[in-house]
Design an enzyme around this catalytic site. Sequence first.
Site, PDB file in Angstrom:
ATOM      1  N   LEU A 178       0.812  -1.211   0.000  1.00 37.74           N
ATOM      2  CA  LEU A 178       0.000   0.000   0.000  1.00 37.74           C
ATOM      3  C   LEU A 178       0.849   1.265   0.000  1.00 37.74           C
ATOM      4  O   LEU A 178       0.400   2.317  -0.436  1.00 37.74           O
ATOM      5  CB  LEU A 178      -0.927   0.015   1.220  1.00 37.74           C
ATOM      6  CG  LEU A 178      -2.020  -1.062   1.262  1.00 37.74           C
ATOM      7  CD1 LEU A 178      -2.777  -0.988   2.581  1.00 37.74           C
ATOM      8  CD2 LEU A 178      -2.968  -0.900   0.096  1.00 37.74           C
ATOM      9  N   GLY A 179       2.051   1.189   0.519  1.00 39.36           N
ATOM     10  CA  GLY A 179       2.894   2.378   0.584  1.00 39.36           C
ATOM     11  C   GLY A 179       4.190   2.079   1.295  1.00 39.36           C
ATOM     12  O   GLY A 179       4.363   1.008   1.904  1.00 39.36           O
ATOM     13  N   MET A 239       9.558   5.070   8.034  1.00 38.30           N
ATOM     14  CA  MET A 239       9.538   4.128   9.146  1.00 38.30           C
ATOM     15  C   MET A 239       9.371   2.688   8.690  1.00 38.30           C
ATOM     16  O   MET A 239       9.628   1.760   9.448  1.00 38.30           O
ATOM     17  CB  MET A 239       8.403   4.487  10.111  1.00 38.30           C
ATOM     18  CG  MET A 239       8.589   5.819  10.800  1.00 38.30           C
ATOM     19  SD  MET A 239      10.025   5.866  11.878  1.00 38.30           S
ATOM     20  CE  MET A 239       9.445   4.855  13.229  1.00 38.30           C
ATOM     21  N   GLY A 240       8.921   2.471   7.474  1.00 40.61           N
ATOM     22  CA  GLY A 240       8.736   1.108   7.021  1.00 40.61           C
ATOM     23  C   GLY A 240       7.773   1.007   5.867  1.00 40.61           C
ATOM     24  O   GLY A 240       7.516   1.977   5.155  1.00 40.61           O
ATOM     25  N   ASP A 242       1.413  14.533  12.450  1.00 42.77           N
ATOM     26  CA  ASP A 242       1.559  14.486  11.000  1.00 42.77           C
ATOM     27  C   ASP A 242       0.204  14.598  10.307  1.00 42.77           C
ATOM     28  O   ASP A 242      -0.060  13.926   9.313  1.00 42.77           O
ATOM     29  CB  ASP A 242       2.260  13.186  10.580  1.00 42.77           C
ATOM     30  CG  ASP A 242       2.754  13.231   9.143  1.00 42.77           C
ATOM     31  OD1 ASP A 242       2.971  14.337   8.625  1.00 42.77           O
ATOM     32  OD2 ASP A 242       2.915  12.159   8.537  1.00 42.77           O
TER      33      ASP A 242
END
Length: 612
Positions: free
Chosen positions: A29-30, A34-35, A144
Amino acid sequence: MKGEAGSRTAPLRPSDPARLGRYELLGRLGEGGMGTVYLARGADGKLVALKVVRADVLDDEFRRRFRSEVNRARQVPPFCTAEVLDADPDHERPYLVVEYVDAPSLSTVVSERGPLSPANLHSFAIGVATALTAIHGAGVIHRDLKPSNVLLAPGSPKVIDFGIARAVDPTSRHTDTHQMLGTVAYMAPERFGPDSGTDVTQAADVFAWGAVVAYAGTGRTPFAADSPPVIAARILTQPPNLTGLVPPIRDLVERALAKTPTERPTARELLDLLLGATSDRSPELAAALDRQPDLRVAAEEAQAATEPHASRHLTAVAVPGYLADVAAGATEAAGPATEAETPVSPAPTVPAPPPARSGRAGRIAVVAVALAVLVTSLTVAGIAAGVLPLEKTGSPPAGATPSATASTPSGAPSTPAAPPTIVSPPPSKVVMADPLTKPGLWPTREEPGQLATCDYEDGLVVTRGKQGPYRCRGPMDPFTDFIFSVDVRLRTEGTCAGMWFRFAQNAGYLARICPEGFYVATHGVNDAAEVTVLRTMLFATPIPLDTKTRVAITVRGSSIALDRDGYRIGELSDTTFTEGRVVLGIYPEITEHQPPFSVAFTNVEVRTITGR
């Protein structure tokens, strides 16, 4: 947390695991700092979003922080938020499992359809205030909040990605004081400084709420500028540009964007004012909420679950006629989700600020220190690459060779503006050619809703009346290895041309031709609006306004090379896309220049490569 199933989900890579715990991984998905976020299926058959932490950031301190944040995130009630379902902080690759929301993001809806209507804007503002009320009530700061982190799901908006939030604990050491998370345009003034990590409070999320709602209602950020440092300077020193917003939403947004944190309302205060007391609720607002029962229930439950803060300065009296001015109705917007996650990296230690001074000189000193911190953080932490991937980086003077580090987003290496060289093209044959003097392979097109046209006037002229990309209709032939060339004229200030290639099913490569250089990116890997820069290629001399420039893109296997007027500017290697059509269009810069933006193309040619 974001993305769509099916064609909107990228396939798993050979290095990706097939399972994590009891979850089967289905696709990507993305990917962010961070991961990686995967679409996964649980043992019960339900789809979830599973975020896996990068292996290279793991250490004992990170695991402690991750465990603490997971515990906090689990306490956030699912009131207009993506619910945290599961986590395994002790796994070899720690992961977080959250509700999968198959819905478009605000940034995509605004880009595709324009700003929200007043009625939809009011419902949207309620939804995001509800989410912040729930998040803050659990002792968490989002940090964020931005348009790509708000999904317009049926029934109510959903705020996502608070899994990277930090617990509100003044004694906590979990947040590096020099970590900078978030998109610059939505960051509160107090976040631009050497002590930003310790000074951030829930008021920073309220500031972001104001900036996000302003974007939703106007289609632009309230402190828009052509570079992150200038945006930061405007956030620190200038009033927001709220042109296009009308009372009563404008009044609340203006208060949320106050420079001083204590002058902003809390999320709960915003929600109370947006909803009104149940007994005093206007018929128009009651009818609007009745048409969105999920939103009404979530907002009222968030109110019931949190204690109201003492109102310091913002009351119903302070916003006269607020409830009476609320427009009735709220329709659901639709469109694909957008934007990759924000990279998160620690910024370097910077010198301490000078002693505070009063008056104008003191304000200038504060701004200078804040901008120094911001520029350093953007360069090293890669925020510019992750959240402002196609922003102008500055036009170098003639003959200058700019520093790649200072000009290029982290993670998107640049080709410095060194003296260009002539490179002989590979053997090829012409398979498509059009002088673009009249409708042919590229027909005319007009879309009033997008404020865009593709028409003919001394070439194929693409005009755009707002920010965001626009593509003209053209041939559908797919190509694998080829040379795609065309004459480009940037007709107005702030304009960048767009050349898409290996483009299929609304995804492919994008070459953005701006006055200062080329920006090569992937476009639509996970959703139609996600753009990730692969390489920045700056020019030694900028492209003059309204001057013909020949641009050629040579694509062969994993190699992509760009030429300007017969000279090689830069190369890169990428294997994301292997075949697709070629497209011409426009992609205006994020700039102070006002629309309309315009670019002209002539003499387009595609040659297939016949030899190695």
